[in-house]
Write a protein that holds these residues in place. Structure first.
Motif, PDB file in Angstrom:
ATOM      1  N   VAL B  89       6.431   1.759   7.517  1.00  0.00           N
ATOM      2  CA  VAL B  89       5.313   2.437   6.838  1.00  0.00           C
ATOM      3  C   VAL B  89       4.250   1.448   6.416  1.00  0.00           C
ATOM      4  O   VAL B  89       3.046   1.723   6.500  1.00  0.00           O
ATOM      5  CB  VAL B  89       5.771   3.209   5.577  1.00  0.00           C
ATOM      6  CG1 VAL B  89       6.290   4.569   5.943  1.00  0.00           C
ATOM      7  CG2 VAL B  89       6.751   2.436   4.744  1.00  0.00           C
ATOM      8  N   GLU B  90       4.710   0.260   5.957  1.00  0.00           N
ATOM      9  CA  GLU B  90       3.744  -0.742   5.472  1.00  0.00           C
ATOM     10  C   GLU B  90       2.936  -1.290   6.631  1.00  0.00           C
ATOM     11  O   GLU B  90       1.727  -1.506   6.530  1.00  0.00           O
ATOM     12  CB  GLU B  90       4.510  -1.857   4.759  1.00  0.00           C
ATOM     13  CG  GLU B  90       4.951  -1.412   3.365  1.00  0.00           C
ATOM     14  CD  GLU B  90       6.294  -1.973   2.955  1.00  0.00           C
ATOM     15  OE1 GLU B  90       6.920  -2.676   3.767  1.00  0.00           O
ATOM     16  OE2 GLU B  90       6.722  -1.683   1.826  1.00  0.00           O
ATOM     17  N   ARG B  91       3.618  -1.468   7.760  1.00  0.00           N
ATOM     18  CA  ARG B  91       2.948  -1.954   8.966  1.00  0.00           C
ATOM     19  C   ARG B  91       1.882  -0.928   9.393  1.00  0.00           C
ATOM     20  O   ARG B  91       0.720  -1.299   9.648  1.00  0.00           O
ATOM     21  CB  ARG B  91       4.014  -2.108  10.044  1.00  0.00           C
ATOM     22  CG  ARG B  91       3.469  -2.545  11.366  1.00  0.00           C
ATOM     23  CD  ARG B  91       4.557  -2.398  12.450  1.00  0.00           C
ATOM     24  NE  ARG B  91       3.997  -2.864  13.699  1.00  0.00           N
ATOM     25  CZ  ARG B  91       3.905  -4.147  14.011  1.00  0.00           C
ATOM     26  NH1 ARG B  91       4.377  -5.077  13.193  1.00  0.00           N
ATOM     27  NH2 ARG B  91       3.342  -4.517  15.149  1.00  0.00           N
ATOM     28  N   GLU B  92       2.269   0.335   9.401  1.00  0.00           N
ATOM     29  CA  GLU B  92       1.319   1.373   9.805  1.00  0.00           C
ATOM     30  C   GLU B  92       0.140   1.441   8.865  1.00  0.00           C
ATOM     31  O   GLU B  92      -1.003   1.624   9.278  1.00  0.00           O
ATOM     32  CB  GLU B  92       2.022   2.732   9.867  1.00  0.00           C
ATOM     33  CG  GLU B  92       2.809   2.913  11.144  1.00  0.00           C
ATOM     34  CD  GLU B  92       3.742   4.098  11.101  1.00  0.00           C
ATOM     35  OE1 GLU B  92       3.635   4.902  10.153  1.00  0.00           O
ATOM     36  OE2 GLU B  92       4.584   4.201  12.017  1.00  0.00           O
ATOM     37  N   LYS B  93       0.456   1.277   7.567  1.00  0.00           N
ATOM     38  CA  LYS B  93      -0.623   1.313   6.563  1.00  0.00           C
ATOM     39  C   LYS B  93      -1.612   0.186   6.832  1.00  0.00           C
ATOM     40  O   LYS B  93      -2.831   0.410   6.840  1.00  0.00           O
ATOM     41  CB  LYS B  93      -0.014   1.182   5.164  1.00  0.00           C
ATOM     42  CG  LYS B  93      -1.028   1.312   4.031  1.00  0.00           C
ATOM     43  CD  LYS B  93      -0.334   1.292   2.678  1.00  0.00           C
ATOM     44  CE  LYS B  93      -1.355   1.234   1.535  1.00  0.00           C
ATOM     45  NZ  LYS B  93      -0.683   1.084   0.238  1.00  0.00           N
ATOM     46  N   GLY B  94      -1.073  -1.034   7.072  1.00  0.00           N
ATOM     47  CA  GLY B  94      -1.919  -2.197   7.333  1.00  0.00           C
ATOM     48  C   GLY B  94      -2.848  -1.955   8.522  1.00  0.00           C
ATOM     49  O   GLY B  94      -4.061  -2.169   8.438  1.00  0.00           O
ATOM     50  N   LEU B  95      -2.276  -1.456   9.624  1.00  0.00           N
ATOM     51  CA  LEU B  95      -3.073  -1.231  10.833  1.00  0.00           C
ATOM     52  C   LEU B  95      -4.079  -0.107  10.615  1.00  0.00           C
ATOM     53  O   LEU B  95      -5.212  -0.167  11.093  1.00  0.00           O
ATOM     54  CB  LEU B  95      -2.167  -0.918  12.021  1.00  0.00           C
ATOM     55  CG  LEU B  95      -1.256  -2.087  12.450  1.00  0.00           C
ATOM     56  CD1 LEU B  95      -0.328  -1.675  13.581  1.00  0.00           C
ATOM     57  CD2 LEU B  95      -2.091  -3.302  12.871  1.00  0.00           C
ATOM     58  N   ALA B  96      -3.665   0.907   9.858  1.00  0.00           N
ATOM     59  CA  ALA B  96      -4.548   2.045   9.599  1.00  0.00           C
ATOM     60  C   ALA B  96      -5.749   1.604   8.768  1.00  0.00           C
ATOM     61  O   ALA B  96      -6.862   2.085   8.952  1.00  0.00           O
ATOM     62  CB  ALA B  96      -3.782   3.142   8.879  1.00  0.00           C
ATOM     63  N   ILE B  97      -5.508   0.667   7.854  1.00  0.00           N
ATOM     64  CA  ILE B  97      -6.594   0.213   6.979  1.00  0.00           C
ATOM     65  C   ILE B  97      -7.574  -0.661   7.743  1.00  0.00           C
ATOM     66  O   ILE B  97      -8.726  -0.830   7.340  1.00  0.00           O
ATOM     67  CB  ILE B  97      -5.960  -0.507   5.759  1.00  0.00           C
ATOM     68  CG1 ILE B  97      -5.611   0.539   4.702  1.00  0.00           C
ATOM     69  CG2 ILE B  97      -6.871  -1.552   5.189  1.00  0.00           C
ATOM     70  CD1 ILE B  97      -4.754   0.008   3.609  1.00  0.00           C
TER      71      ILE B  97
END
Lengths: 914, 128
Positions: B89-97
């Motif tokens: 989830v944190e990885r996805e959040k980083g890429l999404a941001i």
């Protein structure tokens, strides 16, 4: 053929065959391919009515009393052909209410009374005992006749068969147990038993017909020849006479008794009602069963006549004519077949009766006692079916043992039929309770109890007592010499045979008490509802039409008046207005118009809201029928309403409790979810914290590996970092493990008195190097006269190191200051560790003791540390009986305080407690 | 032309190792210890590559990344999130941001150096 070594194995083999049939039928039933779901099998199983009484006794009776033996078959025929609706009603009720025995039926009708069930069971046991004795006697007699030398036939008792009767009883007990108690069936269906009994009915019929045909057409040349020879004999001719007027009473009594017996005998109730699979089977039996009775009685009279002719007019051994005639003619194989037929008749009765009685003993006598005394409540997991089977097996043995004892007491003097009639009269006592119960709603429990007790008492006095006492001599039975108490002529009522006399007095007592007491007692609510359901069984669907039939006699205004009494004048008026408007009827017609069925139903619905549906129907129906609602009826309705209100109050409480439980569950679930989230968070944080030192270690290791040209100085610096980060990683892993152990309660403490000053010295000296490097001043204020602390020294050092290294991390480099101060305070030692760091905001002061709290606040400026130190310290201190807290103001430094118990006070408290 | 790299991390030893690696890769290196400092330094002078930790004081890595992406001058800046937060989830959040890459600690020094060199080379090629 007459050798016991042949007769016994053949008999046992026959019983074995029966058992095999039962076993096969049970297996088929288990497999869902029942062999007994057939009107033919059903009818044949009802033919268990024909016992050895029929097989041997009828001939005996015919040889003495002429045609009056037929009454025993006339009664059932009448009952089934003309009174079929009574039995259909009983079957319907029993199916609807899951009735398992006659005791169950009566008890259920009168408010599911345990007392009544027990009473019926006791009466049935005592009443059936003579009947079972009859079967034992028949088997014993026939065995003696078959196996004894011809000379001994004249006196069967000389054969010394008495003990062998016990053997017969025991063998039958074993077979009954095998047939009836292999497993517990909730419907009390015993398909195997039914199949075996039906088979026996076939065998006994064929055996008797064969014997009859042989005697009529073998010994004589047909009916004409036989009766002609009989007419020539003086002693036989008397039997041809039409019954005298004086014996007409006996005919009626016997017919009535056997009419009642067909559904009151526990075994007949078992096969007709309990084992009934479909009501349609009974409709077939209405003509099949009388046909069976006709066939089995066809040769009774001819055999009796032949027997008398062959024995010179002596009826002494008439009960055994059917067996002795073929024997005397040298037809030993036929005799053996007849013996097996008689055995069939006897065993069929004993097996069904003992199983039916054992079921009653178990369900209606023993279980209520066990339940009342809570013996079954303990150990709910215990398999109760084993206990049930054991009770039933003991019940079967008991029933047969009683039969044997009775047989011993009456000896040989009494004819088979007389014994059977005693039993008939006993079970006939159930008839008033059943018949009034299913046709008269007002019959009450008290009435049924009174009737049963009264009838049974009179039966005991007029029939059982004389049969036990007056066996040998026709002695004077009148107690106190009072002729009025003669059991055969109560109150000087003479001129009747003992059976008619007993029937008269028992029924007078029974019906008199039942009706009399019912009129003067009131039913409980459950009794009332059961009474309605029993009497009205099968009528439910036709209910509205029935009410409609009464319509036309009640004026609409009367209904409004009635409704007003229950729901109030205003509401009733409004409701009727609306009803009339909806149906387009004019108000002014209300006075004169008759209420139709729709209006009746409307009124019923209106009242149902106030008093419940059942009561509403009672009220409306009683008005419609023209009976004004009496005060009694009203009281009954009010009673019922109270009860309903009571129930609904209980229900309300229950649902409130349920709501509360749901709420608690919801909260518990939320807590669990929160815990789960925290665990997830914890794992993620632990991983993060482990990755950080690991990153430095890996990076510098790779740098050292890939860059051999590095200077010695750089090399040494990087290695130093790797070592430090490895230490940090080790510490972190230890802390996580400590925390896990603390949370699981598995961390071991060695709690004992120790010098706190030593622990502080140890902790501070370990940190001296680090403090000096960062230029931090450590100031100790530990009085030398401190009392000893009470706790685990190593754990206290761990807490001190945690707090000191925390402080060290936050104080400014070069000008940092840390103070340690100890003071006794209220039986505790208070340790305070202060620093001149940045301080902690109020909002974070509580959270810092949570696991990884620093990790959750990136802006707290915490440079290093796992965030587990304070959480562990808090748990350690609290485990040792102290507490930990923080005082801090932003910008003015932080002070952590924690307390430990004083060893002396601990010792003092220990002494005080002693 | 040497690429410029901004290291944003609060762990001194990790900063030390990253600085060593980036300098060895021929980059010009600056270091920020928290989110605010990072944005201030970018404001002074933009960087080609930002190595950004998520768990840093004052402003966390996600905020810093968001600010970089929403600032016109910095939109070419290549953001590599370099963090010990390893959940998907944190990885996805980083890429999404808006992070260009998401690298989980501990990382391979060789791969990281090579990657930064490639990026710098690409930037230079596109300028040329």
């Amino acid at each position: 053929m007459r050798d016991p070594l042949i007769v016994l194995p053949v008999s046992l083999a026959y019983l074995g065959l029966l058992f095999a049939i039962a076993y096969w039928a049970d297996k088929r039933a288990d497999a869902g391919r029942s062999v007994v779901i057939s009107p033919w099998v059903y009818t044949l199983s009802i033919a268990v009515y024909c016992t050895s009484w029929t097989f041997y006794g009828s001939v005996g009776r015919a040889a003495v009393g002429g045609m009056d033996f037929l009454t025993i078959y006339l009664g059932p025929t009448l009952m089934i052909v003309a009174g079929w609706f009574v039995i259909v009603k009983i079957i319907r009720i029993s199916k609807r209410h899951h009735i398992t025995s006659i005791a169950d039926l009566i008890a259920s009708r009168f408010g599911k009374s345990h007392l009544l069930a027990g009473l019926v069971t006791v009466i049935a046991i005592i009443g059936i005992t003579p009947y079972i004795a009859l079967q034992l006697k028949a088997i014993a007699d026939s065995y003696t006749v078959l196996t004894a030398a011809p000379a001994a036939i004249a006196d069967p008792v000389a054969g010394g068969f008495v003990d062998e009767a016990l053997a017969v009883a025991l063998i039958l007990a074993i077979f009954s147990i095998l047939f009836g108690t292999r497993h517990i069936d909730t419907t009390e269906h015993h398909q195997g038993m039914v199949a075996a009994v039906a088979f026996e009915s076939v065998i006994k019929l064929i055996a008797f017909l064969t014997a009859g045909i042989f005697i009529t057409y073998g010994l004589y040349s047909g009916f004409g020849d036989l009766f002609a020879q009989g007419a020539a004999d003086e002693s036989v001719r008397a039997l041809y006479a039409t019954p005298a007027v004086s014996s007409g009473g006996l005919w009626v009594s016997l017919t009535v008794l056997s009419m009642l017996a067909i559904f009151c005998l526990p075994r007949q109730f078992q096969v007709i009602v309990v084992e009934n699979m479909e009501i349609d089977h009974f409709r077939k039996a209405i003509w099949l069963f009388p046909l069976y009775l006709l066939l089995i009685n066809l040769f009774v009279f001819p055999i009796a006549v032949a027997g008398l002719l062959q024995n010179g007019g002596s009826a002494a051994q008439a009960d055994m004519f059917v067996l002795s005639l073929p024997l005397d003619a040298g037809q030993e194989l036929l005799a053996l077949f007849v013996f097996i037929g008689g055995l069939s008749a006897a065993t069929g009765m004993v097996i069904v009766a003992s199983i039916a009685l054992a079921t009653m003993i178990c369900n209606d006598l023993v279980m209520p006692v066990l339940l009342r005394h809570g013996r079954l409540a303990t150990g709910e997991n215990r398999d109760i079916t084993k206990l049930l089977l054991l009770i039933r097996r003991i019940g079967i043995c008991l029933v047969l043992l009683l039969g044997y004892l009775y047989y011993q007491m009456i000896g040989e003097a009494i004819a088979l039929v007389s014994i059977g009639l005693v039993s008939f009269a006993a079970v006939a006592q159930f008839a008033p309770a059943i018949l009034f119960g299913i046709y008269w709603k007002r019959a009450t429990r008290a009435g049924a109890l009174g009737g049963l007790i009264g009838g049974f008492t009179v039966w005991g006095y007029t029939l059982l007592y004389p049969s036990l006492v007056a066996v040998e001599e026709d002695m004077q039975l009148h107690p106190f010499g009072l002729a009025a108490l003669d059991p055969h002529a109560l109150f000087n009522v003479t001129g009747m045979d003992p059976i008619s006399h007993a029937l008269f007095w028992t029924m007078l007592a029974n019906v008199g008490l039942l009706v009399g007491i019912s009129i003067f007692t009131r039913q409980g609510p459950l009794e009332r509802s059961q009474a309605t359901q029993f009497v009205e069984v099968g009528h439910e669907s036709t209910e509205p039409a029935r009410v409609g039939a009464f319509a036309g006699t009640t004026r609409a205004s009367e209904l409004e008046e009635l409704a007003a009494r229950f729901v109030g004048r205003g509401r009733a008026h409004q409701a009727f207005e609306r009803h009339l408007r909806e149906r387009g009827m004019a108000r002014q017609n209300l006075r004169t118009a008759y209420a139709d069925s729709e209006m009746l139903r409307f009124t019923e619905r209106l009242l149902a809201g106030a008093v419940g549906t059942a009561s509403a129907r009672v009220v409306v129906a009683s008005t419609v029928r023209g009976n004004a609602v009496t005060l009694d009826d009203m009281m009954a309705v009010v009673d019922e309403a109270h009860e309903v209100i009571g129930y609904s109050r209980q229900l309300e409480e229950k649902s409130r409790a349920l709501e509360q439980a749901t709420e608690e569950l919801r909260e518990a679930n939320a807590r669990l979810q929160e815990l789960d989230r925290m665990k997830d968070e914890f794992l993620s944080t632990v991983t993060h914290e482990l990755r950080t030192p690991l990153t430095s270690i890996r990076s510098f290791s790779e740098i050292l590996h890939d860059n051999p040209e590095l200077s010695t100085e750089e090399r040494s610096q990087f290695l130093q970092i790797i070592i430090k980060e490895s230490e940090r990683l080790t510490r972190l892993i230890n802390q996580v493990l400590d925390l896990a152990r603390l949370d699981a309660g598995r961390l071991e403490f060695e709690i004992e008195p120790f010098r706190l000053a030593d622990a502080i010295d140890h902790a501070s000296s370990t940190l001296t190097q680090v403090l000096r490097e960062r230029g931090v001043t450590l100031e100790l204020d530990v009085p030398s006269s401190l009392p000893q602390a009470y706790g685990d020294r190593d754990r206290v050092i761990q807490v001190l190191m945690n707090l000191l290294s925390n402080a060290e991390k936050f104080v400014p480099s070069g000008e940092g200051w840390i103070g340690v101060r100890v003071r006794p305070h209220e039986q505790m030692l208070q340790i305070s560790i202060s620093d001149n760091g940045p301080g902690i905001g109020k909002e974070h002061q509580q959270a810092i003791f949570d696991r990884f709290s620093q990790a959750d606040q990136p802006d707290s400026g915490n440079p290093t540390g796992s965030g587990l130190g304070l959480a562990i310290s808090q748990r350690l201190v609290e485990h040792m009986g102290g507490s930990i807290w923080v005082e801090s103001t932003l910008g003015e430094g932080t002070t952590f305080h924690f307390t430990l118990p004083i060893a002396e006070s601990e010792a003092l408290m220990g002494q005080a407690a002693k | 032309m040497a690429g410029s790299v901004l290291i944003v991390d609060d762990e001194p030893n990790i900063v030390l190792s990253l600085r060593f690696l980036m300098e060895h890769a021929g980059c010009e290196v600056r270091v920020a210890h928290d989110g605010e400092e990072a944005l201030r330094m970018l404001g002074e002078r933009r960087a080609d590559v930002v190595l950004l930790d998520v768990m840093i004081p004052k402003k966390d890595g996600y905020e810093v990344c968001q600010t970089i992406r929403s600032t016109q001058d910095w939109k070419d800046t290549y953001v590599i999130m370099l963090t010990a937060k390893g959940r998907e989830v944190e990885r996805e959040k980083g890429l999404a941001i808006g992070a260009d890459e998401y690298v989980t600690k501990p990382f391979s020094t060789r791969d990281l150096s090579k990657r930064v060199q490639e990026i710098v080379a690409q930037i230079n090629a596109s300028k040329a």
